[in-house]
Design an enzyme around this catalytic site. Structure first.
Site, PDB file in Angstrom:
ATOM      1  N   ASP A 167      -1.504  15.282   2.138  1.00  0.00           N
ATOM      2  CA  ASP A 167      -0.831  14.500   1.102  1.00  0.00           C
ATOM      3  C   ASP A 167      -0.186  15.384   0.043  1.00  0.00           C
ATOM      4  OD1 ASP A 167       0.049  12.137  -0.115  1.00  0.00           O
ATOM      5  OD2 ASP A 167      -1.676  12.087  -1.462  1.00  0.00           O
ATOM      6  N   ASP A 205       1.452  11.495   8.498  1.00  0.00           N
ATOM      7  CA  ASP A 205       2.212  12.123   7.404  1.00  0.00           C
ATOM      8  C   ASP A 205       2.325  13.635   7.508  1.00  0.00           C
ATOM      9  OD1 ASP A 205       2.589   9.615   6.225  1.00  0.00           O
ATOM     10  OD2 ASP A 205       0.816   9.820   4.970  1.00  0.00           O
ATOM     11  N   ASP A 357      -5.097  -0.827  -0.716  1.00  0.00           N
ATOM     12  CA  ASP A 357      -4.344   0.351  -1.121  1.00  0.00           C
ATOM     13  C   ASP A 357      -4.732   0.802  -2.529  1.00  0.00           C
ATOM     14  OD1 ASP A 357      -2.806   0.236   1.256  1.00  0.00           O
ATOM     15  OD2 ASP A 357      -1.542  -1.303   0.363  1.00  0.00           O
TER      16      ASP A 357
END
Length: 377
Positions: A167, A205, A357
């Site tokens: 991230d 990601d 989330d």
């Protein structure tokens, strides 16, 4: 910088009894007690795709790589392989019973929302995430899941999420302490795969978000990912390994394909293709079109395909770009290995619907109100 599609705040592990379920949802067997990590939450994303860019390596902000650790190129592609290993698995995905939604269903027999959540979410197979760095136990934890699937002839979906610099230092920062440690962790992860069919969604990601890395750091990360794919497929030749393609609202297909190629995703020794839309909301139709464009730009054998996370994309992405438990979303297509779409190998629930989330509940934790909204929309 475009921020990540599947931002994770690791909220600890969920311990429980590994069991397998028959078609009616009844327990039909038991095994060990794997510790599994919660699936991820989202970060803000643009409502429209980023402008097209040439399919070349893009410069990124520092930090500079301390050394040219290794910059290998992908293994040259061999002639296209047949796809019997996919069609043979066209039956059922494995529903892992050690999940937050199942724990909620078991402990809330009197809740008026229980029937909807149980039937529309808890009965569906979803991925199992491994997002906490615990090399001493990861082999046993993976084996507990894969052996549960193998006992029923069903296909587990596993998500290794330990890439260093995860991230880009954001909310889901973490991962292994370095790429050498990551390589060793992947070796231990692979040792738990067994010999049955399994789908590995490799590091969400890790490629789509790579622009935050320097050129040297990207090359090092891509080399480790290419190695990871080779290790996983060598450990279990029936494993299907998919690499990160972001989603249709993020990088242009040519740009994403260039990074995928550098990470070995065009090589059948490392890869079975790509995945997209993990933890996001873009429509299945948009993802199918995007993934085919990425695959075309990627090259490689015709056997390469794509898997799409359809867990929360039933109404598509919010027009205003809201990312945190947005209102008005609903469940997408149920998980299946038979999509009827060329080059689309599976629709999967990689993100477990109802895990917040961070707005309707603590990040990464199951929130009944959110799950009910998704399931009843």
């Amino acid at each position: 910088m475009v921020v990540a599609a599947s931002l994770v705040v690791v909220a600890g592990t969920v311990a429980g009894v590994l069991a397998a379920f028959d078609d009616g949802g009844r327990t039909s067997g038991e095994a060990g007690s794997p510790e599994v990590s919660a699936s991820p939450r989202l970060a803000p994303l643009p409502a429209t795709p980023t402008p097209s860019a040439p399919a070349t390596t893009v410069s990124a902000p520092p930090s500079p790589s301390p050394s040219a650790r290794r910059t290998t190129t992908p293994t040259p592609s061999k002639p296209a392989k047949k796809r019997e290993h996919r069609t043979a698995a066209a039956g059922r995905l494995y529903r892992h019973p050690d999940s937050q939604v199942l724990e909620w269903v078991r402990s809330h027999s009197g809740d008026a929302r229980r029937a909807v959540i149980a039937s529309r979410i808890a009965e569906q197979p979803a991925a199992v995430w491994f997002a906490d760095y615990s090399p001493d136990t990861v082999t046993a934890r993976v084996a507990a899941v894969t052996s549960g699937g193998a006992a029923l002839g069903r296909v587990p979906v596993l998500v290794p999420y330990e890439i260093p610099g995860r991230d880009c230092g954001g909310h889901s920062q973490g991962g292994a302490p370095g790429l050498d440690a990551y390589d060793a962790w992947i070796d231990r992860f692979a040792a738990g795969l067994g010999s049955g069919e399994v789908i590995v969604v490799l590091e969400p990601d890790s490629l789509a978000q790579a622009e935050c890395l320097s050129a040297g750091e990207r090359a090092d990360r891509f080399a480790s990912l290419a190695r990871a794919g080779r290790v996983l497929k060598a450990a279990d030749p029936r494993a299907r390994v998919y690499f990160d393609a972001g989603h249709s609202g993020w990088n242009a297909p040519g740009k994403q394909a260039a990074w995928l190629r550098q990470a070995g995703a065009a090589s059948p020794e490392s890869s079975d293709g790509i995945f997209s839309n993990v933890s996001n909301f873009h429509t299945t139709a948009d993802e199918v079109a995007y993934d085919r464009r990425v695959l075309d730009a990627l090259g490689g054998p015709a056997s390469l395909g794509a898997v799409i996370d359809t867990s929360r994309n039933g109404n598509g992405a919010p027009a205003d770009g809201e990312w945190c438990d947005p209102a008005g979303r609903k469940l997408g297509r149920t998980p299946t290995l038979s999509t009827g779409e060329a080059r689309i190998d599976a629709y999967l629930w990689v993100k477990l619907p109802g895990e917040s989330d961070g707005c309707k509940g603590r990040p990464g934790t199951f929130t009944a109100s959110y799950a009910y909204d998704l399931a009843s929309s």
